[in-house]
Design a protein around this motif. Structure first.
Motif, PDB file in Angstrom:
ATOM      1  N   LEU A  63      23.408 102.691  33.150  1.00  0.00           N
ATOM      2  CA  LEU A  63      23.735 103.811  32.259  1.00  0.00           C
ATOM      3  C   LEU A  63      25.168 103.711  31.742  1.00  0.00           C
ATOM      4  N   THR A  64      26.090 103.329  32.609  1.00  0.00           N
ATOM      5  CA  THR A  64      27.481 103.187  32.193  1.00  0.00           C
ATOM      6  C   THR A  64      27.635 102.085  31.155  1.00  0.00           C
ATOM      7  N   THR A  65      27.013 100.941  31.426  1.00  0.00           N
ATOM      8  CA  THR A  65      27.083  99.817  30.493  1.00  0.00           C
ATOM      9  C   THR A  65      26.471 100.186  29.143  1.00  0.00           C
ATOM     10  N   ALA A  66      25.338 100.862  29.179  1.00  0.00           N
ATOM     11  CA  ALA A  66      24.693 101.285  27.926  1.00  0.00           C
ATOM     12  C   ALA A  66      25.566 102.282  27.176  1.00  0.00           C
ATOM     13  N   GLY A  70      27.106 101.445  23.547  1.00  0.00           N
ATOM     14  CA  GLY A  70      26.785 102.340  22.435  1.00  0.00           C
ATOM     15  C   GLY A  70      28.027 102.910  21.777  1.00  0.00           C
ATOM     16  N   SER A  71      29.000 103.282  22.586  1.00  0.00           N
ATOM     17  CA  SER A  71      30.248 103.820  22.039  1.00  0.00           C
ATOM     18  C   SER A  71      30.985 102.787  21.199  1.00  0.00           C
ATOM     19  N   ILE A  77      30.752 100.780  13.647  1.00  0.00           N
ATOM     20  CA  ILE A  77      30.057 101.275  12.456  1.00  0.00           C
ATOM     21  C   ILE A  77      30.927 102.298  11.728  1.00  0.00           C
ATOM     22  N   ALA A  78      31.516 103.219  12.486  1.00  0.00           N
ATOM     23  CA  ALA A  78      32.390 104.236  11.875  1.00  0.00           C
ATOM     24  C   ALA A  78      33.593 103.577  11.226  1.00  0.00           C
TER      25      ALA A  78
END
Length: 86
Positions: A63-66, A70-71, A77-78
């Motif tokens: 979960l941390t890696t994902a 993602g961040s 992208i931003a």
């Protein structure tokens, strides 16, 4: 959201006061480190949670890696589409 809104409004008025902003950045860092310390203290004092680290550890790593991945992707992208240099 009330505190966020109040902080946003105050931030708009003080954004040109570099010394004050520098102070707030330091206070923010100290607050985050304090909260992380207290979170670690809370987790460490929970015997049930500590006993299940082996089982929960892999889930937490995934979960941390994902979350980090993602961040980073959203940031790229931003950076590319929202914060384009003109």
């Amino acid at each position: 959201f009330t505190f966020l809104g109040i902080g946003l409004i105050i931030g708009i008025f003080i954004r040109k006061q570099e010394k004050l902003i520098s102070l707030f950045e330091k206070l923010t860092s100290i607050s985050i480190y304090t909260l992380l310390f207290l979170l670690g203290l809370s987790i460490g004092s929970n015997a049930t949670l500590v006993a299940s680290f082996g089982k929960l550890g892999w889930q937490a790593i995934i979960l941390t890696t994902a979350g980090i991945t993602g961040s980073i992707l959203i940031d790229k992208i931003a950076e590319k589409y929202i914060y384009r240099k003109k």
